[in-house]
Design an enzyme around this catalytic site. Sequence first.
Site, mmCIF file in Angstrom:
data_model
loop_
_atom_site.group_PDB
_atom_site.id
_atom_site.type_symbol
_atom_site.label_atom_id
_atom_site.label_comp_id
_atom_site.label_asym_id
_atom_site.label_seq_id
_atom_site.Cartn_x
_atom_site.Cartn_y
_atom_site.Cartn_z
ATOM 1 N N TYR A 179 0.846 -1.191 0.000
ATOM 2 C CA TYR A 179 0.000 0.000 0.000
ATOM 3 C C TYR A 179 0.879 1.238 0.000
ATOM 4 C CZ TYR A 179 -3.777 3.140 1.649
ATOM 5 O OH TYR A 179 -4.698 4.157 1.793
ATOM 6 N N LYS A 239 -1.649 -1.284 -4.008
ATOM 7 C CA LYS A 239 -2.679 -0.244 -3.971
ATOM 8 C C LYS A 239 -1.953 1.085 -3.939
ATOM 9 C CE LYS A 239 -6.149 1.979 -1.030
ATOM 10 N NZ LYS A 239 -6.786 1.993 0.309
ATOM 11 N N VAL A 258 -9.537 -0.357 -4.959
ATOM 12 C CA VAL A 258 -9.873 -0.413 -3.536
ATOM 13 C C VAL A 258 -10.645 0.860 -3.245
ATOM 14 C CG1 VAL A 258 -9.035 -0.595 -1.174
ATOM 15 C CG2 VAL A 258 -7.826 -1.784 -3.018
#
Length: 309
Positions: free
Chosen positions: A136, A163, A207
């Site tokens: 992330y 992400k 997401v």
Amino acid sequence: MNKFAHVYPAMVTPFNKDESFNYETAKKHADWMISEGISGVGIMMAAGEYQSVSLEEHKQYVREMVPYVKERGASVIVGCTRERPEDVVELMENAREAGADGAMVLPSFYYRMDQKELFEHYKYINDHSGLDIMVYNNPHSSTPISTETMAELYKLEHVKMVKDASMSIDVMTDYIFEANKTEDVNVLCGCDYLLYQAYATGATGWVSMTANILPKLSAEFHKAMIVEKDFEKGLDIFKKLYPVVNMTERFPKPTQAVKYILEEVYGFEEGICRRPRRGLSDEEKKHVLESSNILELSKEYSQRSTGVM
């Protein structure tokens, strides 16, 4: 289809007034999103208030919710971020045992690592858990991950997803083009208002805060871009989503906003937010509804909308 090519709503966590988990509402919310076309669910991500629950509470919630969602045929990613990598591994192993498909992990959000330390952080996690990892990148709350470091992270056995929430399409583009050199790494959009640009550049999923409250339209966008390869149709859907994705990314209290919409518009009993989050003022509630155009969109794209004002 690619294992992680899904829209993953960063699902909010409903709490009762005594701060216990409201599993009944959580399951109803998950059922509704899946029935509207969502094929992946993100549990205990930032929107799920993972920062405000203990390790044991996190594990309890994951053990209850992951099997429930998996039984309904959806992929599940669990947010497992913690400051100590040992705690990350503990949460990841619990998620793996519960049946999760992967874990989303942010770098340390207090200590700003250099790039070598950042790589070693993920390598430790990679080497001590058997669960696939979603790296992330969120430079607004942790160390920015350079493209060069990300390329090295792609080589780790369990790194299968990224992400990106840098809010910069050039950063996301670099990650995507670098991932294209590998066989099985996916880049997912982590900035709702850059959704179309990300998919058009090669992102394979999303997401999403927005998918909590517009699951059908979010799923239709993903299908248009990934399955049908109809970018014109995707752009039309993105234009409809744009007021909402702008609100979920730019409003400073997105978790509260999503919970308020789920209660006010759709009738879910989301309850409280845990401290330090507090509820919205009347003025903020009005802004959330009006700026997002959610009342009109919910009536058009969901059978559940109550249309309450």
